[in-house]
Enzyme design. Structure first.
Site, mmCIF file in Angstrom:
data_model
loop_
_atom_site.group_PDB
_atom_site.id
_atom_site.type_symbol
_atom_site.label_atom_id
_atom_site.label_comp_id
_atom_site.label_asym_id
_atom_site.label_seq_id
_atom_site.Cartn_x
_atom_site.Cartn_y
_atom_site.Cartn_z
ATOM 1 C CG ASP A 135 -6.980 6.936 36.779
ATOM 2 O OD1 ASP A 135 -8.282 6.879 35.844
ATOM 3 O OD2 ASP A 135 -6.450 7.591 37.611
ATOM 4 N N GLY A 146 -9.127 9.963 35.683
ATOM 5 C CA GLY A 146 -7.559 10.511 35.719
ATOM 6 C C GLY A 146 -6.795 11.481 36.716
#
Ligand code: JJ5
Length: 445
Positions: free
Chosen positions: A213, A257
């Site tokens: 991420d 994410g």
């Protein structure tokens, strides 16, 4: 790749890297390596010139990271030091490249003989666990491993008792442990350092941060991100083809994410086919005139197709049962599936407007995480591994290898785990996303 600078700078004492003791062993790299890095070498934490100027005017010391790189004097004698490697948490492209680089640097540059790979994360380091014994790594096992995804050593989530892990390190005569993992792993690594210090032992723990991420502070880039952005292009293209191939076609792609939208934003910029990019840092609503459903409806009436990229952590407050506190073994909150939720809500909305539609939802997460690294990530992992070995043999501990101002750095673990990096909604990356997609800056009803 788009990068962002965080604004609040660390205090100089937060940047001091722990050392096990004086470095008195002459490095075997003498004569074969590029110039040695001096212990006094630093990389400025500020990137903005105005920031530097303001601090100079106030007479404040400029916060700076210790530079990574080979030292002329080492704390450990490579010929007699045992080295351990452990990979923890979920898969990420580049894990095998890091293992290989750690091995190659330790064995072939420094002449370390005993290099052990602990199996299945911290579980394999716990004397109490029944997991497999460590692997004795050799060139034949490790040489081609970077061509494969996953991790050669296996991985697992969750913490183990630091006392148990120190017992294992002592039993296997490990001088330096390299831990590859996310924030939980780095917390575990730091706890391990405290237990090592409490017992008066001289064992170094060096971390290589792993977050696909890219949500780690004080490093501009983490391995796996470039591969993820590249690999997201095929599912986005598929979503686009599905969307344009149907009347009022909508293609939704969910990308990684949890707290930060770097993958979604960069994949959107790279693609050019994305009409709506949804990230955790930017709130949006579904209902109301300015909400996503109405905005999407208006677009479909004009263009008859739309592509939505959504980060897994986006819009969590909208998903029913949000507020739940169920966590996985790493302590991460279990997220509700925003992709499935959006598909249902969009279908319901278009049906209520009597608009014929086709909504396709693609979730490529595990396909992406288990890929081998692309060339950019492989090269990055190679250097991360090299710097981790340089740092460990020089006697540094309780630190990770970072990348800042385009140089490799030493970052103390307590600083690394203290905060999360996020996309700045007013920053360059997000502004470029808004320009690329043409989506409204605020999708609130
Ligand atoms: O509590 C957290 C936290 C704190 C910092 N939960 C998830 C992620 C997080 N960070 C960001 C982070 C990500 C990867 C690494 Cl290796 C590190 Cl040290 C921090």
């Amino acid at each position: 790749m788009a990068e962002e600078e965080s604004s609040a700078l660390p205090a100089p004492n937060e940047l001091e890297v722990a050392r096990l003791g004086e470095a008195r062993v002459s490095s075997p790299l003498r004569g074969i390596s590029a110039p040695f890095v001096d212990d006094s070498s630093r990389v400025l934490a500020c990137i903005d010139a105005a920031h530097v100027e303001a601090m100079r005017i106030q007479g404040e010391p400029l916060p700076a990271f210790e530079s990574a790189g080979p030292r002329s004097e080492l704390f450990f004698d490579p010929g007699t030091t045992g080295v351990g490697i452990v990979t923890c948490g979920g898969l990420c492209p580049g894990l095998n490249d890091v293992i290989r680089s750690l091995f190659m640097t330790a064995r072939h540059q420094y002449g370390v003989r005993r290099i052990l790979g602990f199996r299945y994360g911290y579980a394999g380091l716990s004397a109490k666990s029944s997991y497999a014994e460590p692997l004795f790594l050799e060139s034949e096992t490790v040489g081609r491993v970077h061509r494969h995804g996953g991790t050669l050593l296996g991985s697992s989530r969750g913490a183990q008792d630091p006392a148990d892990m120190v017992d294992t390190l002592v039993a296997w005569k490990i001088g330096i442990l390299f831990a590859v993992g996310g924030d939980g792993t780095l917390r575990g690594a730091s706890a391990l350092c405290r237990e090592i210090e409490r017992r008066g032992l001289k064992i170094s723990v060096i971390a290589i941060p792993k977050t696909i991420d890219n949500d780690l502070m004080w490093t501009q880039r983490t391995f796996g991100l470039a591969t993820a952005v590249e690999a997201a292009q095929a599912p986005i293209a598929a979503a686009h083809n599905e969307a344009t191939g149907a009347w009022n076609g909508v293609g939704i792609v969910k990308l990684m994410g949890r707290h930060a939208g770097f993958i979604a934003a960069n994949a959107t910029l790279a693609s050019g086919d994305v009409n709506y990019c949804l990230v955790p840092e930017v709130r949006f609503s579904l209902e109301g005139e300015g909400g996503l459903l109405s905005v999407l409806e208006q677009r479909l009436k004009k263009r008859r197709h739309a592509v939505v990229v959504v980060a897994e952590g986006a819009g969590q407050e909208l998903v029913e049962n949000a507020g739940d506190t169920e966590t996985d073994a790493s302590g991460n909150l279990r997220l509700k599936d925003i992709g499935v939720f959006l598909k249902e809500k969009i279908e319901e909305h278009l049906a209520s407007r009597q608009m014929d539609h086709t909504v396709k939802y693609i979730d490529p997460s595990y396909t992406i995480r288990s890929l081998p690294a692309n060339s950019m990530d492989s090269a990055f992992c190679q250097v991360l591994g090299q710097h981790a070995v340089h740092a460990g043999l020089a006697g540094r501990t309780d630190m990770m290898v970072g990348f800042w101002n385009h140089r490799f750095t030493h970052v103390p673990l307590p600083l690394a785990i203290s905060a999360r990096k996020e996309l700045d909604p007013r920053g360059e990356i997000w502004q470029r996303v808004l320009q690329t997609t043409g989506q409204p800056a605020h999708m609130m009803g």
